[in-house]
Design a protein around this motif. Structure first.
Motif, mmCIF file in Angstrom:
data_model
loop_
_atom_site.group_PDB
_atom_site.id
_atom_site.type_symbol
_atom_site.label_atom_id
_atom_site.label_comp_id
_atom_site.label_asym_id
_atom_site.label_seq_id
_atom_site.Cartn_x
_atom_site.Cartn_y
_atom_site.Cartn_z
ATOM 1 N N LYS A 106 -2.201 11.853 1.265
ATOM 2 C CA LYS A 106 -2.552 10.454 1.555
ATOM 3 C C LYS A 106 -3.416 9.933 0.407
ATOM 4 O O LYS A 106 -4.223 10.673 -0.151
ATOM 5 C CB LYS A 106 -3.299 10.375 2.883
ATOM 6 C CG LYS A 106 -2.413 10.679 4.089
ATOM 7 C CD LYS A 106 -3.187 10.559 5.391
ATOM 8 C CE LYS A 106 -2.268 10.791 6.590
ATOM 9 N NZ LYS A 106 -3.026 10.736 7.878
ATOM 10 N N PRO A 107 -3.269 8.650 0.045
ATOM 11 C CA PRO A 107 -3.941 8.124 -1.149
ATOM 12 C C PRO A 107 -5.453 8.333 -1.171
ATOM 13 O O PRO A 107 -6.036 8.529 -2.238
ATOM 14 C CB PRO A 107 -3.584 6.635 -1.119
ATOM 15 C CG PRO A 107 -2.294 6.571 -0.378
ATOM 16 C CD PRO A 107 -2.359 7.651 0.658
ATOM 17 N N GLU A 108 -6.080 8.332 -0.007
ATOM 18 C CA GLU A 108 -7.546 8.478 0.017
ATOM 19 C C GLU A 108 -8.001 9.886 -0.395
ATOM 20 O O GLU A 108 -9.188 10.113 -0.654
ATOM 21 C CB GLU A 108 -8.109 8.115 1.397
ATOM 22 C CG GLU A 108 -7.545 8.901 2.546
ATOM 23 C CD GLU A 108 -6.374 8.208 3.236
ATOM 24 O OE1 GLU A 108 -6.261 8.356 4.468
ATOM 25 O OE2 GLU A 108 -5.577 7.520 2.538
ATOM 26 N N PHE A 109 -7.045 10.827 -0.500
ATOM 27 C CA PHE A 109 -7.376 12.188 -0.937
ATOM 28 C C PHE A 109 -6.869 12.482 -2.356
ATOM 29 O O PHE A 109 -6.906 13.619 -2.802
ATOM 30 C CB PHE A 109 -6.793 13.217 0.030
ATOM 31 C CG PHE A 109 -7.360 13.125 1.419
ATOM 32 C CD1 PHE A 109 -8.546 13.764 1.752
ATOM 33 C CD2 PHE A 109 -6.714 12.373 2.393
ATOM 34 C CE1 PHE A 109 -9.077 13.667 3.029
ATOM 35 C CE2 PHE A 109 -7.239 12.271 3.671
ATOM 36 C CZ PHE A 109 -8.418 12.914 3.995
ATOM 37 N N SER B 241 -11.175 15.796 -5.264
ATOM 38 C CA SER B 241 -11.133 15.787 -3.801
ATOM 39 C C SER B 241 -10.899 17.192 -3.265
ATOM 40 O O SER B 241 -10.039 17.926 -3.782
ATOM 41 C CB SER B 241 -10.023 14.861 -3.293
ATOM 42 O OG SER B 241 -10.240 13.528 -3.703
ATOM 43 N N ALA C 244 0.837 -1.209 0.000
ATOM 44 C CA ALA C 244 0.000 0.000 0.000
ATOM 45 C C ALA C 244 0.871 1.258 0.000
ATOM 46 O O ALA C 244 1.933 1.301 0.641
ATOM 47 C CB ALA C 244 -0.908 0.003 1.213
ATOM 48 N N ASP D 112 -6.892 17.819 5.683
ATOM 49 C CA ASP D 112 -8.271 17.496 5.304
ATOM 50 C C ASP D 112 -9.176 18.608 5.844
ATOM 51 O O ASP D 112 -8.715 19.557 6.493
ATOM 52 C CB ASP D 112 -8.676 16.105 5.800
ATOM 53 C CG ASP D 112 -8.698 15.969 7.323
ATOM 54 O OD1 ASP D 112 -8.712 17.005 8.040
ATOM 55 O OD2 ASP D 112 -8.712 14.822 7.807
ATOM 56 N N THR E 47 1.601 5.192 0.992
ATOM 57 C CA THR E 47 1.262 6.092 2.104
ATOM 58 C C THR E 47 1.019 7.514 1.613
ATOM 59 O O THR E 47 0.498 8.346 2.345
ATOM 60 C CB THR E 47 2.389 6.119 3.156
ATOM 61 O OG1 THR E 47 3.614 6.529 2.525
ATOM 62 C CG2 THR E 47 2.586 4.731 3.759
ATOM 63 N N ARG E 48 1.418 7.789 0.351
ATOM 64 C CA ARG E 48 1.219 9.133 -0.214
ATOM 65 C C ARG E 48 1.256 9.033 -1.732
ATOM 66 O O ARG E 48 1.782 8.060 -2.288
ATOM 67 C CB ARG E 48 2.314 10.097 0.261
ATOM 68 C CG ARG E 48 3.701 9.611 -0.089
ATOM 69 C CD ARG E 48 4.777 10.568 0.352
ATOM 70 N NE ARG E 48 6.093 10.058 -0.024
ATOM 71 C CZ ARG E 48 7.164 10.829 -0.189
ATOM 72 N NH1 ARG E 48 7.077 12.132 -0.018
ATOM 73 N NH2 ARG E 48 8.317 10.296 -0.527
ATOM 74 N N LYS E 49 0.701 10.046 -2.386
ATOM 75 C CA LYS E 49 0.696 10.054 -3.842
ATOM 76 C C LYS E 49 0.794 11.495 -4.339
ATOM 77 O O LYS E 49 0.196 12.406 -3.777
ATOM 78 C CB LYS E 49 -0.583 9.401 -4.376
ATOM 79 C CG LYS E 49 -0.541 9.138 -5.866
ATOM 80 C CD LYS E 49 -1.554 8.097 -6.284
ATOM 81 C CE LYS E 49 -1.347 7.710 -7.740
ATOM 82 N NZ LYS E 49 -2.446 6.908 -8.268
ATOM 83 N N ILE F 78 -2.469 15.958 6.019
ATOM 84 C CA ILE F 78 -2.540 14.826 5.073
ATOM 85 C C ILE F 78 -1.456 14.893 4.004
ATOM 86 O O ILE F 78 -1.376 14.027 3.140
ATOM 87 C CB ILE F 78 -3.921 14.771 4.376
ATOM 88 C CG1 ILE F 78 -4.201 16.081 3.613
ATOM 89 C CG2 ILE F 78 -5.024 14.466 5.379
ATOM 90 C CD1 ILE F 78 -5.304 15.980 2.579
ATOM 91 N N ALA G 199 -7.878 11.357 -5.392
ATOM 92 C CA ALA G 199 -8.797 11.330 -6.540
ATOM 93 C C ALA G 199 -9.077 12.751 -7.030
ATOM 94 O O ALA G 199 -9.230 13.675 -6.222
ATOM 95 C CB ALA G 199 -10.102 10.645 -6.160
#
Length: 375
Positions: A339-342, A347, A287, A311, A289-291, A317, A344
């Protein structure tokens, strides 16, 4: 700040002073950050006509011998062996942890592989390449050669007057040429998102060639300031800001730079430094941790490098790695890591600028459409 007198000088140093450039230290060289017209005018001139950049601080080297392509391929997650003659490709030199030692451009010239690396990294790159593959091919630094970039929609018109035939090149291809007895190598490539060329030439021909280009009505000199704003609008990484030895290609969203032949199945997949981690990140078994993402500020507030990203609840983040008010985009644009969840597109997050939360949105890159000439 180092004394400018203690720095290396490019072959065009006297010309920069003559043209009224403001000189600054960059990668150990005294380099022009802007000319009297200023950054904004230089940026817009490159987008509308043709800008001449001195990039002679970059490192040039050649790899030669029958095993050169395979040897070079062993250092990068990139297809070197399959690259056609006079074709150019973007490459990533990795360390054993999968971190990016440098990003570079290389061309298969048939007789050798011609490599251009970043100025601040060139001595380290040379030592790394020689240590890893010096026994398999001949590694020859050409750090004394000059390098010019002519960028913009009218670059082809101006350059073709001096070097007929360059108009036949397409993006990421190259050709040899001669001018005033000097051996040149020209690629149709650059660092601005515009059509354009990079010209490698002997140091003793650089001043006369630059003056011949500047004599063309389309061409004006452009400094490092506009080079940075142009590349940022094009969504291109700056080594040391947006990528470095702590960043993997997958974190940096450079998956496109790793050809399938090096990624999946087959005898040439993997085998490069850090390949276990990089391939695990690619297939999702490791996984992230950042992108790396593109960002646009929703208020007209420039968001600079090292600005904290949060966030909407105020939790940290990530961080901005490059940012400015885009002269052509006409809004604040930035590159950063979240962080990957942000990550897209669309976002909503915020940047903390001098204690104030500035709303940001993850946006696709480039921020200004690329205009490479693909034929």
């Amino acid at each position: 700040m180092s004394d400018l007198n203690d720095l290396h000088k490019t072959p065009l140093h006297a010309l920069h002073l003559e043209l009224g450039a403001r000189m600054v230290p960059f990668a150990g060289y005294a380099m022009p950050v802007q000319y009297p017209a200023g950054l904004m005018a230089e940026h817009h001139h490159t987008r509308s006509a043709a800008g001449l950049f001195d990039v002679s601080h970059m490192g040039q080297l050649t790899l030669s011998g029958p095993d050169a392509a395979a040897a070079f391929e062993s250092l990068m997650p990139v297809d070197v062996i399959g690259l056609g003659v006079n074709k150019q490709r973007y490459g990533l030199l990795l360390n054993d942890q999968g971190g990016i030692i440098d990003d570079l451009m290389f061309v298969n010239r048939g007789s050798d592989i011609f490599v251009i690396v970043n100025g601040a990294c060139k001595d380290g790159d040379l030592a790394h390449i020689q240590a890893r593959i010096g026994g398999r091919c001949t590694v020859t630094p050409q750090f004394d050669r000059a390098l010019l970039a002519l960028q913009g929609p009218q670059a082809v018109t101006a350059l073709a007057r001096l070097l007929p035939g360059v108009e036949q090149l397409v993006f990421m291809t190259g050709m040899p040429a001669t001018w005033n007895g000097g051996d040149l190598y020209i690629t149709r490539s650059g660092y601005t998102g515009e059509d354009g060329f990079e010209i490698s030439l002997p140091a003793d021909r650089a001043d006369a060639f630059a003056r011949a280009l500047l004599a063309q009505t389309e061409v004006k000199p452009i400094g490092l300031g506009a080079r940075n704003s142009l590349r940022l609008e094009a969504g291109l990484c700056l080594y040391g800001n947006d990528i470095d030895v702590t960043t993997t290609p997958v974190e940096a969203a450079l998956n496109w730079a790793m050809q399938k032949v090096r990624r999946t199945g087959g005898e040439r997949a993997g085998g490069f430094p850090g390949s276990d981690l990089v391939l695990a990140q690619l297939d999702g078994t490791q996984a992230l941790t950042r992108k790396r993402v593109g960002l646009i500020a929703l208020e007209r507030v420039p968001v600079r490098e090292h600005t904290e990203l949060q966030d909407l609840q105020g939790e940290t983040i990530g961080e901005i790695t490059s940012g400015l008010l885009g002269p052509s985009a006409d809004k604040p644009v930035a590159i950063g890591y979240v962080k990957p969840e942000f990550a897209a597109v669309g976002s909503r997050i915020q940047a903390l600028v001098r204690g104030k939360a500035v709303p940001m949105e993850v946006a696709p890159m480039p921020f200004v459409p690329n205009r490479y000439f693909r034929g």
